[in-house]
Design a protein around this motif. Structure first.
Motif, PDB file in Angstrom:
ATOM      1  N   LEU A  64       0.823  -1.208   0.000  1.00 37.97           N
ATOM      2  CA  LEU A  64       0.000   0.000   0.000  1.00 37.97           C
ATOM      3  C   LEU A  64       0.859   1.261   0.000  1.00 37.97           C
ATOM      4  CD1 LEU A  64      -2.797  -1.084   2.505  1.00 37.97           C
ATOM      5  CD2 LEU A  64      -3.084  -0.636   0.057  1.00 37.97           C
ATOM      6  N   CYS A  65       1.923   1.257   0.785  1.00 39.81           N
ATOM      7  CA  CYS A  65       2.820   2.421   0.815  1.00 39.81           C
ATOM      8  C   CYS A  65       3.438   2.669  -0.546  1.00 39.81           C
ATOM      9  CB  CYS A  65       3.918   2.219   1.864  1.00 39.81           C
ATOM     10  SG  CYS A  65       3.336   2.355   3.562  1.00 39.81           S
ATOM     11  N   HIS A  66       3.869   1.600  -1.203  1.00 44.70           N
ATOM     12  CA  HIS A  66       4.455   1.745  -2.537  1.00 44.70           C
ATOM     13  C   HIS A  66       3.392   2.213  -3.529  1.00 44.70           C
ATOM     14  CE1 HIS A  66       7.351   1.090  -5.721  1.00 44.70           C
ATOM     15  NE2 HIS A  66       6.463   0.382  -6.380  1.00 44.70           N
ATOM     16  N   LEU A  67       2.177   1.674  -3.391  1.00 43.20           N
ATOM     17  CA  LEU A  67       1.079   2.066  -4.262  1.00 43.20           C
ATOM     18  C   LEU A  67       0.758   3.547  -4.105  1.00 43.20           C
ATOM     19  CD1 LEU A  67      -1.241   1.036  -6.189  1.00 43.20           C
ATOM     20  CD2 LEU A  67      -2.614   0.769  -4.114  1.00 43.20           C
ATOM     21  N   ILE A  68       0.769   4.045  -2.876  1.00 42.21           N
ATOM     22  CA  ILE A  68       0.452   5.434  -2.592  1.00 42.21           C
ATOM     23  C   ILE A  68       1.575   6.363  -3.063  1.00 42.21           C
ATOM     24  CG2 ILE A  68       0.067   7.068  -0.684  1.00 42.21           C
ATOM     25  CD1 ILE A  68      -2.329   5.396  -1.335  1.00 42.21           C
ATOM     26  N   GLY A  69       2.741   5.825  -3.340  1.00 47.98           N
ATOM     27  CA  GLY A  69       3.822   6.639  -3.882  1.00 47.98           C
ATOM     28  C   GLY A  69       4.919   6.988  -2.900  1.00 47.98           C
ATOM     29  N   ILE A  70       4.964   6.299  -1.752  1.00 46.76           N
ATOM     30  CA  ILE A  70       6.040   6.545  -0.787  1.00 46.76           C
ATOM     31  C   ILE A  70       7.278   5.781  -1.242  1.00 46.76           C
ATOM     32  CG2 ILE A  70       6.774   6.252   1.605  1.00 46.76           C
ATOM     33  CD1 ILE A  70       3.862   6.470   2.431  1.00 46.76           C
ATOM     34  N   ARG A  71       8.361   6.520  -1.469  1.00 53.31           N
ATOM     35  CA  ARG A  71       9.577   5.889  -1.972  1.00 53.31           C
ATOM     36  C   ARG A  71      10.677   5.787  -0.910  1.00 53.31           C
ATOM     37  NH1 ARG A  71       6.285   4.304  -4.630  1.00 53.31           N
ATOM     38  NH2 ARG A  71       5.867   4.676  -6.843  1.00 53.31           N
ATOM     39  N   ASN A  72      10.528   6.476   0.216  1.00 55.79           N
ATOM     40  CA  ASN A  72      11.474   6.347   1.326  1.00 55.79           C
ATOM     41  C   ASN A  72      10.890   5.384   2.361  1.00 55.79           C
ATOM     42  OD1 ASN A  72      13.497   8.233   0.463  1.00 55.79           O
ATOM     43  ND2 ASN A  72      12.066   9.884   0.956  1.00 55.79           N
TER      44      ASN A  72
END
Length: 636
Positions: free
Chosen positions: A155-163
């Motif tokens: 979900l974090c990767h899907l939402i666009g969090i890269r760190n």
């Protein structure tokens, strides 16, 4: 000889001002903590608040008291109680809602969102992640990588969090074993690469004991040479810094017109940078000009960058309003009305395929319909599953269509112009969050063909104002009979009409549709489009359909110019309609032979503010028809 006292006071004042300046100009990092249940997210945040001296004495006293009450032994503090603010959270020992907390260090300010670990609160977790620059994924050192670890990472990767920080917590409970830490990192690394996470920072910590949380390295992990958690949070690059290097984009939030001598366009710079004299393009119109001034409350700026709220003035008078996007003239975003997107469904009621929702993207708000999902994503296995709709907390890839073109970018490129929400038109509740992938090719290939003979000309030839008379009511209420009587009266008045009846259109136009909720929505959408085309031809269109859902009736109203849609509620109680049962449908529905029958096992939503109401208990069909015609007069 000592210096005068006023000089000393002046020096102190300068020091205070310098100190305040330093803290005023600190950068801000937004991050979330997530992971599986009981991995220690709330405890970690509580420790960060405690170590950064963000707890007042009365809060600390209450915390110590609560820690004893919930069973913490000795003088040890249960730091999770600082964050678990809901009574249900404290009783169950879990996080339910997203808790936002603020703290700061000498180098940076932070807003942290403590996200729930339970699967049923996925929508809460997505809400917390939507504004974050960094995610701290916690893993219990005793349990390793779990299903929710993978779920939240996806979900974090899907939402666009890269760190991403992999915080292996509770190291004190595994004797600070390097072997345990290395195995968890290896397991997570294999999963992370499979979902597209290119890099992450792994840190062994103990939220309870404080190991590797603050700047001081822990003596319990001499084998670890990396940064502490706070050290990493203080030095990681902010998203705004990366956004500043992208092409310029400013969604217009407000047209600032305090007087006749000033007209500016206010908004938050989403990406890029801008300076006076730079050429810009206003979308979706595509008109170009250049920036004359960058205005703020503190005065004009020589440059504005991502993250700043400013007002721009133009060198030329061109049309620009709220919802438009001001962009770099030579590198503008796309404009389209059909898209592929990933959607996270956040409402208790399932997604209604074909129903109109408000789509809000940046400062743009348009009507949008969602097609049947291409597939649902099982975030535990990453498998693509067949799906007819999306339920609460489900994630799927869909195609959606807006009623007019919008300015957008791929979500991976721009959160501001790629992330959207869907809003229920009747309740105004947010029902979904989504990320745009790309526009569909057909949206670029299909254009409106201009014609010389328009709807006004068609109406003038017929000497009448086009109308859509929308009859709605239960089966057996008398809609078709009354509509037929109304059309006969209009024909006697030489009006040009056409009657679309619910049963008749299912013999041809809608013969492929059943009676599920999804099919009913599509049935009304098609009829609405046909009625609109007929109104464009200058006709008075009468439609007799149960049309049980308010949302679809409002969708058709929105297709037409103001005043042309007339909602006529044929108000008949269920028991009266069932007693009539001309077609024997109620009898079949009561016997279980006819599923999804309105009024029996499928709901009917009566109009809240109909234009005309007829009561068929006290009126005959002829009386009801005459009442409607009288209300419509004078007809042009």
């Amino acid at each position: 000889m000592s210096e005068p006292i006023y000089q000393t006071d002046a020096l102190i004042a300068e020091d205070i001002e310098a100190y305040l300046d330093q803290h005023r100009n600190k950068t801000m990092l937004r991050f979330i903590t997530c992971g599986s249940v009981d991995d220690g997210k709330s405890t970690l945040i509580g420790r960060l608040l405690y170590d950064s001296k963000m707890i007042f004495e009365d809060q600390l006293a209450a915390l110590e008291s609560d820690s004893k009450r919930v069973g913490t032994q000795g003088q040890e503090i249960d730091f999770a109680l600082l964050v678990d603010g809901l009574a249900a959270e404290r009783e169950q020992g879990i996080t339910i809602d997203v808790a936002y907390r603020f703290f700061g260090t000498e180098k940076r300010k932070f807003i942290v969102a403590d996200c729930p670990g339970h699967e049923q609160y996925t929508r809460n977790m997505v809400t917390g992640a939507s504004t974050a620059d960094l995610a701290v994924i916690l893993v219990d050192a005793r349990k390793g990588v779990l299903v929710q670890t993978r779920r939240h990472s996806y979900l974090c990767h899907l939402i666009g969090i890269r760190n991403v920080v992999l915080a292996v917590n509770k190291m004190d409970l595994v004797d600070y074993s390097q072997e345990v830490f290395d195995k968890i990192v290896a397991d997570y690394s294999a999963f992370a690469s499979s979902i597209g996470i290119e890099s992450f920072t792994a840190i062994p910590i103990s939220g309870f004991r404080g190991d590797n949380i603050t700047l001081a390295p822990s003596a319990n992990t001499p084998w670890y040479a990396g940064p502490s958690l706070v050290d990493h949070l203080e030095t990681v690059e902010l998203r705004t810094a990366a956004d500043a290097e992208k092409p310029f984009r400013l969604p217009v939030q407000w047209v600032n017109r305090p007087n006749l001598d000033f007209r500016g366009f206010a908004g938050l710079v989403a990406t890029g940078r801008i300076a006076p004299g730079d050429p810009v393009r206003v979308l979706p119109s595509g008109k170009t000009t250049s920036v004359e001034r960058i205005v703020t409350l503190e005065g004009d700026l020589g440059e504005a960058v991502a993250g700043q709220s400013v007002t721009l003035t133009f060198a030329d008078e061109i049309d620009c309003s709220r919802g438009n996007v001001i962009a770099a003239a030579g590198d503008p975003p796309e404009v389209a009305d059909q898209f592929e997107a990933t959607v996270v469904w956040m409402a208790d009621d399932a997604m209604h395929v074909g129903r109109g929702y408000w789509l809000k993207l940046a400062t743009q708000t348009v009507s949008a319909t969602v097609a049947q999902p291409k597939y649902e994503i099982d975030v535990n296995s990453l498998e693509h599953l067949a799906a007819k709709t999306l339920e609460l907390n489900q994630i799927g890839v869909v195609e959606l269509t807006t009623d007019k073109p919008i300015v957008f970018e791929n979500y991976a490129q721009s959160r501001a112009l790629g992330g959207f929400i869907l809003i229920d038109k009747l309740t105004n509740a947010t029902v979904a969050a989504g990320m745009l992938h790309f526009s569909l090719r057909r949206s670029q290939n299909v254009h409106w063909q201009p014609t010389d003979i328009g709807r006004d000309h068609h109406a003038a030839l017929k000497n009448q104002t086009p109308k859509v008379l929308w009859f709605t009511g239960l089966s057996g209420s008398g809609k078709s009979t009354i509509a037929n009587e109304v059309e006969k009266r209009l024909a006697l008045m030489n009006r040009h009409t056409f009657l679309l009846d619910g049963d008749n259109v299912r013999h041809g136009l809608n013969k492929d549709l059943g009676f599920t909720e999804t099919d009913r929505i599509e049935n009304i959408r098609r009829v609405g489009e046909v009625a609109r085309l007929m109104a464009d031809a200058g006709l008075i269109v009468l439609t007799a359909f149960i049309s049980p859902f308010r949302a679809e009736r409002e969708m058709v109203r929105a297709m037409l110019p103001a005043g042309e849609f007339v909602e006529i509620f044929v108000d008949t109680p269920l028991e009266v309609a069932e007693a009539r049962d001309v077609k024997g449908l109620y009898k079949k529905a009561r016997a279980g032979e006819l599923k999804n029958f309105t009024g029996i096992d499928s709901p009917y939503e009566p109009p809240e503010n109909p234009d005309i109401v007829v009561d068929t208990v006290t009126m005959t069909a002829q009386e009801a028809a005459q009442h409607i015609v009288d209300r419509l007069l004078p007809l042009k």
